[in-house]
Design a protein around this motif. Structure first.
Motif, short mmCIF file in Angstrom:
data_model
loop_
_atom_site.label_atom_id
_atom_site.label_comp_id
_atom_site.label_asym_id
_atom_site.label_seq_id
_atom_site.Cartn_x
_atom_site.Cartn_y
_atom_site.Cartn_z
N TRP A 180 0.85 -1.21 0.00
CA TRP A 180 0.00 0.00 0.00
C TRP A 180 0.88 1.25 0.00
O TRP A 180 0.59 2.20 -0.74
N VAL A 181 1.94 1.25 0.80
CA VAL A 181 2.83 2.41 0.84
C VAL A 181 3.47 2.65 -0.52
O VAL A 181 3.59 3.80 -0.97
N VAL A 182 3.85 1.59 -1.20
CA VAL A 182 4.60 1.72 -2.45
C VAL A 182 3.70 2.04 -3.64
O VAL A 182 4.07 2.82 -4.53
N THR A 183 2.50 1.47 -3.67
CA THR A 183 1.69 1.54 -4.89
C THR A 183 0.59 2.60 -4.88
O THR A 183 0.09 2.97 -5.94
N ARG A 184 0.22 3.11 -3.72
CA ARG A 184 -0.88 4.07 -3.65
C ARG A 184 -0.35 5.49 -3.41
O ARG A 184 0.59 5.68 -2.62
N PRO A 185 -0.96 6.49 -4.05
CA PRO A 185 -0.51 7.88 -3.81
C PRO A 185 -0.54 8.27 -2.34
O PRO A 185 0.39 8.89 -1.84
N SER A 186 -1.61 7.88 -1.63
CA SER A 186 -1.67 8.20 -0.20
C SER A 186 -0.59 7.46 0.57
O SER A 186 -0.01 7.97 1.54
N GLY A 187 -0.27 6.24 0.14
CA GLY A 187 0.78 5.47 0.79
C GLY A 187 2.14 6.11 0.57
O GLY A 187 2.98 6.15 1.49
N ARG A 188 2.38 6.63 -0.63
CA ARG A 188 3.66 7.27 -0.90
C ARG A 188 3.81 8.57 -0.10
O ARG A 188 4.93 8.95 0.26
N LEU A 189 2.70 9.23 0.18
CA LEU A 189 2.78 10.41 1.05
C LEU A 189 3.20 10.00 2.47
O LEU A 189 4.00 10.68 3.11
N VAL A 190 2.63 8.89 2.93
CA VAL A 190 3.04 8.38 4.24
C VAL A 190 4.52 8.01 4.21
O VAL A 190 5.27 8.30 5.16
N GLY A 191 4.96 7.40 3.11
CA GLY A 191 6.36 7.05 2.98
C GLY A 191 7.27 8.26 3.01
O GLY A 191 8.31 8.25 3.68
N ARG A 192 6.85 9.33 2.34
CA ARG A 192 7.70 10.53 2.25
C ARG A 192 7.78 11.27 3.58
O ARG A 192 8.87 11.64 4.04
N TYR A 193 6.63 11.51 4.19
CA TYR A 193 6.61 12.36 5.37
C TYR A 193 6.65 11.58 6.69
O TYR A 193 7.13 12.09 7.70
#
Length: 305
Positions: A201-214
């Protein structure tokens, strides 16, 4: 591979028996800047002149490849570096998209170029024997790196032993002499455990990538793999004749024991040594000092390929 913006040595008015860490920014073959730290071996540092007498050529180097969302300055990585440095020189670095490195994480694909840059730097510093030790995502990267970058292909004596679409850019000296993979997956796209479903979910979803970044301080690429890189289980048979050690915990919440067993079977008879660690969880955070010391002993004692 070239290194740029090499950091200055730490200054001190007190004479040091072991030189301080050296910081550098390495440039990968696809142009991504990667932060890296070199720490000389501390063995013999208590005896005046002994640490300096051997020199890099006689001292093995261990290059540490951290897991996803890790970096060179994370406590678990620094702890591993301290233990390894008691037996070898150590290079830690941050994969692309992590820490102070540039680019975005491709979760194990282009990261092989980051590792190649760090290995080549170890050889530029004078180390004739270099061992890669990877954890989790880093564990899959060292396996693929071991298949893609071999002493034979670097020297031009034989053709590269991987599909042409995988490619390699020919960094001189970027091969490893032995490989240690800890808590690595055997195959891509595994979703069989709750932690891996969360990671997808972190890698493939836009909301997940936001969690990954911040939330996780990891910048993740938005593009899908194209082509899909060589899988760990397909890479393992190509690592020989370099020695290979596989380490896995029996309480790993990400990858159950069928993953290391699949990797060991793929290596073939005598192709890999497998350590199944009782009570161990996942990757560098779960590896205690005693296990790290055993890994370093294996890395420094294993005969070169």
């Amino acid at each position: 591979m070239s290194s740029a913006s090499e950091g200055r040595f730490l200054s001190s008015s007190v004479p040091l028996l072991t030189p301080p860490p050296r910081c550098a920014t390495l440039l990968t073959d696809d142009g991504v800047p990667v932060e890296a730290v070199y720490e000389p071996c501390t063995a013999g540092a208590g005896t005046p002149g002994e640490a300096a007498a051997e020199g890099p050529a006689a001292t093995p180097a261990i290059v540490v490849a951290h897991g996803f969302t890790g970096s060179a300055d994370r406590p678990a990585v620094r702890r591993a570096a301290r233990v390894f440095a008691q037996r070898a020189a150590v290079i830690t670095f941050s994969f692309r998209g992590h820490g102070r490195s540039g680019g975005r994480s491709t979760v194990g694909d282009r990261e092989v170029l980051d590792l190649a840059a760090a290995v080549a730097w170890a050889r530029e510093l004078g180390h004739s024997r270099v061992v890669t030790v990877g954890f989790s995502m880093g564990g899959s990267v060292v396996l693929r790196h071991g298949a893609l970058y071999t002493a034979e292909s670097v020297a031009g004596r034989t053709a590269v032993r991987v599909p042409a679409r995988e490619g390699r850019t020919g960094s001189v000296g970027a091969h490893s002499d032995a490989v240690v993979s800890v808590s690595a997956p055997a195959r891509w796209y595994y979703r069989g455990t709750a932690p891996m479903r969360r990671l997808h979910w972190v890698v493939t979803r836009p909301s997940g990538r936001l969690v990954g970044r911040y939330g996780l301080r990891t910048r993740i690429a938005t593009e899908d793999w194209d082509p899909v890189p060589l899988s760990p289980v397909a890479a393992v048979p190509l690592i020989a004749p370099a020695p290979l050690l596989l380490v896995h915990g029996d309480r790993d919440p990400y990858f159950p024991l069928d993953h290391p067993r699949m990797l060991a079977e793929a290596a073939g008879p005598g192709g890999a040594e497998l350590w199944l660690e009782r009570g161990m969880g996942h990757a560098e955070n779960a590896a205690d000092d005693a296990l790290l010391a055993r890994i370093a002993d294996w890395a420094t004692a294993a005969p070169p390929a």
